[in-house]
Design an enzyme around this catalytic site. Structure first.
Site, short mmCIF file in Angstrom:
data_model
loop_
_atom_site.label_atom_id
_atom_site.label_comp_id
_atom_site.label_asym_id
_atom_site.label_seq_id
_atom_site.Cartn_x
_atom_site.Cartn_y
_atom_site.Cartn_z
N LYS A 22 0.85 -1.21 0.00
CA LYS A 22 0.00 0.00 0.00
C LYS A 22 0.88 1.25 0.00
O LYS A 22 0.67 2.17 -0.79
CB LYS A 22 -0.88 0.01 1.24
CG LYS A 22 -1.54 1.35 1.56
CD LYS A 22 -2.40 1.34 2.78
CE LYS A 22 -1.67 1.58 4.06
NZ LYS A 22 -1.37 2.98 4.40
N ASN A 23 1.89 1.27 0.88
CA ASN A 23 2.68 2.50 1.05
C ASN A 23 3.69 2.74 -0.05
O ASN A 23 4.37 3.77 -0.04
CB ASN A 23 3.34 2.49 2.44
CG ASN A 23 2.30 2.69 3.54
OD1 ASN A 23 1.12 2.97 3.25
ND2 ASN A 23 2.70 2.50 4.77
N CYS A 122 -4.65 12.46 12.64
CA CYS A 122 -5.38 11.19 12.56
C CYS A 122 -5.24 10.54 13.93
O CYS A 122 -4.68 11.12 14.86
CB CYS A 122 -4.81 10.30 11.46
SG CYS A 122 -3.26 9.53 11.90
N ARG A 127 0.52 14.66 13.01
CA ARG A 127 1.09 14.41 11.68
C ARG A 127 1.13 15.67 10.82
O ARG A 127 0.48 15.79 9.79
CB ARG A 127 0.32 13.28 11.00
CG ARG A 127 0.39 12.02 11.84
CD ARG A 127 -0.25 10.82 11.21
NE ARG A 127 0.52 10.33 10.08
CZ ARG A 127 0.12 9.29 9.34
NH1 ARG A 127 -1.02 8.70 9.62
NH2 ARG A 127 0.84 8.88 8.31
N ASP A 312 5.10 0.65 11.86
CA ASP A 312 3.87 0.02 11.37
C ASP A 312 3.76 -1.44 11.80
O ASP A 312 2.73 -2.07 11.54
CB ASP A 312 3.79 0.10 9.85
CG ASP A 312 3.58 1.54 9.39
OD1 ASP A 312 3.71 1.81 8.18
OD2 ASP A 312 3.32 2.41 10.26
N ARG A 404 -8.42 -0.60 4.97
CA ARG A 404 -7.59 0.42 4.32
C ARG A 404 -6.25 -0.16 3.88
O ARG A 404 -5.66 0.29 2.90
CB ARG A 404 -7.32 1.57 5.29
CG ARG A 404 -8.56 2.33 5.68
CD ARG A 404 -8.21 3.59 6.41
NE ARG A 404 -7.18 4.33 5.69
CZ ARG A 404 -6.57 5.40 6.20
NH1 ARG A 404 -6.86 5.81 7.41
NH2 ARG A 404 -5.65 6.04 5.51
C1 EPZ Z 1 4.35 7.08 6.17
O1 EPZ Z 1 3.59 8.09 6.79
C2 EPZ Z 1 3.45 5.85 6.14
N1 EPZ Z 1 2.25 6.14 5.35
C3 EPZ Z 1 3.04 5.47 7.56
O2 EPZ Z 1 2.27 4.28 7.49
C4 EPZ Z 1 4.32 5.18 8.35
O3 EPZ Z 1 3.96 4.88 9.67
C5 EPZ Z 1 5.23 6.41 8.32
O4 EPZ Z 1 5.52 6.77 6.94
C6 EPZ Z 1 6.55 6.16 9.03
O5 EPZ Z 1 7.20 5.07 8.44
C7 EPZ Z 1 2.32 6.05 4.00
O6 EPZ Z 1 3.36 5.75 3.43
C8 EPZ Z 1 1.05 6.34 3.24
P1 EPZ Z 1 6.45 10.47 8.18
P2 EPZ Z 1 4.13 9.63 6.75
O7 EPZ Z 1 6.34 11.74 7.40
O8 EPZ Z 1 4.88 9.87 5.50
C9 EPZ Z 1 6.57 13.79 11.58
C10 EPZ Z 1 0.41 2.92 7.86
O9 EPZ Z 1 0.00 2.37 8.90
N2 EPZ Z 1 6.46 14.78 10.50
O10 EPZ Z 1 7.65 9.59 7.95
O11 EPZ Z 1 2.99 10.51 7.10
C11 EPZ Z 1 5.32 12.94 11.71
O12 EPZ Z 1 4.36 13.59 12.52
C12 EPZ Z 1 0.89 4.35 7.91
O13 EPZ Z 1 0.48 2.37 6.73
C13 EPZ Z 1 6.57 16.13 10.82
O14 EPZ Z 1 6.73 16.50 11.99
O15 EPZ Z 1 5.15 9.58 7.99
C14 EPZ Z 1 5.86 11.69 12.37
O16 EPZ Z 1 5.97 11.92 13.76
C15 EPZ Z 1 0.71 4.97 9.30
N3 EPZ Z 1 6.51 17.04 9.82
C16 EPZ Z 1 7.27 11.56 11.78
O17 EPZ Z 1 7.58 12.86 11.24
C17 EPZ Z 1 6.34 16.69 8.50
O18 EPZ Z 1 6.29 17.57 7.63
C18 EPZ Z 1 7.36 10.55 10.64
O19 EPZ Z 1 6.32 10.84 9.73
C19 EPZ Z 1 6.23 15.31 8.20
C20 EPZ Z 1 6.31 14.38 9.20
#
Ligand code: EPZ
Length: 432
Positions: A22-23, A122, A127, A312, A404
């Protein structure tokens, strides 16, 4: 709304075909915005999130049509965006699928303008997308936030820049990587995420004519092009789905062959499962996971960006550890609220104490089936794991969360002997 009814206690044994990730599929679908030629993606999983993003891409001008893949080769879809007919990503679509924010970079790069709803938080955390926005500003975009929408402008296109991410972000890396492929000049991305899904996206972009070096490392260098071509790309197997079912085999004392899984994408998680008592056999395109003759042992984990233990898989690993001999300390470092499965697992008899961003799991001899409720995608599967291992019957409500991210759960688990049924719980599906 649907619920799952599971009677636990059966060791799961058999073979599960791992679906496309998915990701990986989500950002790959968004990459179709970068070209006026068709992008054909193979091995696309049939999931709610994929359908939601398809709706959004169609609203922006994409024509999405099935491609013939031949027997057993997985689903293939063609994504063709000859012209971008709208640069608005509406709240109603973005709020149900946060990854929609990934259209921001490509729309800006191709059209010089984009209006994308702020995704909002969420269940697992606020996020924010501040790093996405800051990096696009570094590339020359003007960003304003108004009425819950991100309004981005780059009328003369984006310019290459040196981007240093203050923390590792999968989404920000993907957004900027895609934007940089059409920017003027060179973009250097430092402290970029290294998840396999990033590598999958980068290799697809290269096959579309993008000039990217450093793929697989935390430093990506992109020379912008004036246009990209179409391509055909096969979505990588879902490492999180594979790790999830590996833990189902261990939790139930069975043995499952994960067909199509790549062990090199799961090194850290598999290492922790071996420490906990897993017996693992690896081939070029499968992983077989069972239990050794010894006990299930408590193992400590801390979630970290790739190649560390994936956040995850944290909820699923916790469910496994509730039945271990001894204790397990589980620390979540990526998201601020990813322990919502804890109270539900405790309803089934788990002994878990939360200390801020860590939990202490003390293993118990058995779990008991109970009515529980899913709260988010990965937490919902931790309840499935617990129910499969528990004595008695468990009903899991709000399993739209599960839909999902996990394709054909009931069929895949039933194929390994699980006593699992999907039924209506006679409640209305809540507004997502
Ligand atoms: C991706 O989310 C995945 N989703 C998530 O999977 C996964 O948990 C996550 O990466 C971490 O591996 C998809 O790929 C669709 P991040 P993403 O930006 O990109 C903070 C699942 O269950 N952050 O790496 O949203 C954020 O709040 C989902 O399949 C900022 O602060 O994750 C988090 O604490 C859940 N500012 C950390 O960074 C930003 O601009 C990592 O988030 C962006 C992120």
């Amino acid at each position: 709304m649907d619920q799952l009814r599971i009677v636990g206690g059966t060791p799961l044994s058999g073979t599960i075909r791992i679906s496309g990730a998915k990701n990986a599929a989500l950002p790959l679908m968004v990459a179709s915005l970068l070209t006026d030629s068709p992008l054909v993606l193979e091995n696309i999983p049939d999931l709610a999130d994929i359908r939601t993003l398809s709706k959004l891409l169609a609203s922006l001008g994409a024509t999405i049509s099935p491609e013939d893949m031949g027997e057993g080769a997985g689903r293939a879809l063609s994504f063709h965006v000859p012209t971008i007919t709208s640069t608005l990503a509406h709240y109603d679509l973005v709020r149900t699928m946060r990854a929609s924010v990934l259209v921001l970079g490509p729309l800006l790069a191709r059209c010089g303008t984009a209006t994308v709803s702020l995704p909002g938080g969420c269940a697992i955390g606020t996020r924010p997308v501040d790093m996405h926005l800051k990096a696009l500003e570094d590339m020359g975009a003007t960003i304003t936030i108004k009425d819950g929408y991100i309004k981005a402008e780059a009328p003369s296109g984006l310019s290459g820049a040196r981007i240093i991410f203050p923390k590792v972000s999968v989404g920000a890396t993907q957004n900027i990587l895609m934007a940089a492929t059409l920017a003027h000049g060179e973009t250097l991305m430092e402290n970029a995420a290294r998840e396999p899904e990033i590598e999958d996206l980068a290799s697809c972009l290269v096959s579309m004519g993008a000039d990217i070096s450093g793929i697989g490392t935390d430093t990506l260098r992109i020379q912008g092009k004036t246009a990209l071509s179409g391509a055909r790309h096969r979505v990588m197997p879902d490492r999180i789905e594979a790790g999830t079912y590996a833990m189902a085999a261990m939790a139930t004392g069975g043995r499952i062959t994960l067909e199509g899984a790549r062990a090199d994408h799961l090194q850290c998680a598999l290492g922790k499962l071996v420490e906990a008592g897993a017996d693992i056999e690896i081939t070029a395109d499968s992983i077989t996971v069972g239990r050794t003759s010894g006990p299930l042992l408590g193992v400590d984990i801390m979630t970290e960006p790739y190649p560390g233990f994936p956040t995850d898989l944290q909820a699923q690993f916790m469910a496994l550890m509730t039945l271990a001999e001894g204790a397990s300390m589980i620390t979540e470092t990526i998201f601020e609220n990813r322990f919502m499965h804890v109270p539900e697992l405790m309803r089934m008899g788990a002994d878990i104490t939360i200390h801020q961003s860590s939990v202490l799991v003390r293993g118990v001899p058995k779990l008991s089936g109970a009515p529980v409720m899913a709260t988010d995608l990965r937490a919902s599967f931790s309840l499935v794991l617990a129910a499969l291992a528990a004595e008695g019957e468990t009903t899991i409500r709000r399993i739209y969360h599960l839909d999902r991210g996990y394709e054909n759960v009931v069929e895949k688990l039933r194929g390994c002997g699980a006593n699992i049924h999907r039924e209506s719980d006679n409640q209305d599906t809540p507004d997502l």
